[in-house]
Write an enzyme that holds these catalytic residues in place. Structure first.
Site, short mmCIF file in Angstrom:
data_model
loop_
_atom_site.label_atom_id
_atom_site.label_comp_id
_atom_site.label_asym_id
_atom_site.label_seq_id
_atom_site.Cartn_x
_atom_site.Cartn_y
_atom_site.Cartn_z
CG ASN A 1 69.23 50.05 53.39
OD1 ASN A 1 68.41 49.92 54.30
ND2 ASN A 1 69.04 50.90 52.40
NE ARG B 1 60.95 54.81 50.24
CZ ARG B 1 61.96 53.96 50.12
NH1 ARG B 1 62.38 53.29 51.18
NH2 ARG B 1 62.58 53.79 48.98
CD GLU C 1 70.24 54.71 50.14
OE1 GLU C 1 71.21 54.14 49.62
OE2 GLU C 1 69.09 54.23 50.16
CG HIS D 1 67.49 48.75 43.85
ND1 HIS D 1 66.81 49.56 44.73
CD2 HIS D 1 66.57 47.90 43.36
CE1 HIS D 1 65.53 49.23 44.75
NE2 HIS D 1 65.36 48.21 43.93
CG HIS E 1 65.75 55.34 51.58
ND1 HIS E 1 66.08 55.10 50.26
CD2 HIS E 1 64.82 56.33 51.54
CE1 HIS E 1 65.38 55.90 49.48
NE2 HIS E 1 64.60 56.64 50.24
#
Length: 240
Positions: free
Chosen positions: A7, A45, A70, A191, A43
């Site tokens: 990531n 946002r 994601e 995570h 990811h």
């Protein structure tokens, strides 16, 4: 062997802190692949505080391993982004606006119909779907009813408890994975997995196909260098 997807959100955070393009996110992604990573995860946002939506388009042009996007599918902008880029995998995460990082999985029972409808949208575009869930058998069973291809087990609880009692920490994840396998679901995880707790997790969780690791891996790279760090993580996953 379990695959490692890196990531790169934290690289984008560092870049954005000064403006410009240093570090170069695309170059880092390509280097991660060159150093052995088997996938790249982003990811984005809504506030684009790290990964920008345009980054996804630029990454899609060059990534040759598995591209995993994601995000929260309740944001139409996110849905449109995924459909425009058609990554190998989309991971659906129930984020809320302003959330620092993901901190819970989907309630797959309460959201069964919604998730079913959204998963159909992505699968119709040829995209594999994974949904973020807590290690709870009921939630895994609920996920199976939505038509998802995989689940991603939220591993913060495991990481938090690992140093106190690793057997207790891993137990719900083993159960969740067994339920997933029984229901024909692929298994991802992510995570707070790191060099201390990853090997034990990969050894104990049956059917683990992929881990997505960002914060810990990028932090370790400050000390060990990116190439060496990726190799260190891959060794943790090389379960014989």
């Amino acid at each position: 062997m379990t695959r490692l997807s890196v990531n790169i959100n934290k690289i984008a955070t560092l870049r954005n802190s000064r403006g410009g393009n240093n570090p170069d996110l695309v170059k880092v992604a390509l280097d991660c692949e060159r150093f052995g990573a088997q996938g790249i995860t982003v990811h984005p946002r809504p506030d684009e505080r790290h990964i920008r939506y345009n980054d996804v388009f630029e990454l899609k042009k060059v990534i040759t391993t598995e591209f995993n996007i994601e995000g929260n599918c309740r944001e139409q902008k996110f849905v449109d982004l995924v459909l425009a880029n058609k990554p190998a995998q989309v991971t659906l995460v129930p984020d809320v606006l302003g959330q620092i990082t993901s901190n819970h999985g989907w309630d797959t029972v309460a959201n069964e119909q919604y998730l079913t409808d959204m998963i159909k949208v992505f699968k119709a575009a040829g995209i594999r779907v994974s949904i973020f869930v807590d290690p709870v058998a009921k939630m895994v069973e609920g996920a199976a009813k939505t038509g998802t291809d995989r689940i991603e087990l939220y591993t913060e609880a495991y990481a938090h408890q690992y140093h106190q009692d690793k057997e207790t920490a891993i137990a719900p994840y083993i159960t969740a994975a067994e339920v997933a396998q029984k229901n024909g679901l692929g298994i991802n995880a992510g995570h707070d997995l790191d060099l201390h707790n990853l090997k034990y997790f990969a050894e104990k969780v049956p059917g683990l196909q992929e881990v997505s690791i960002g914060h810990a891996l990028i932090s370790d790279a400050l000390y060990y260098g990116l190439e060496n760090t990726i190799q260190l993580y891959l060794r943790q996953l090389a379960i014989v």
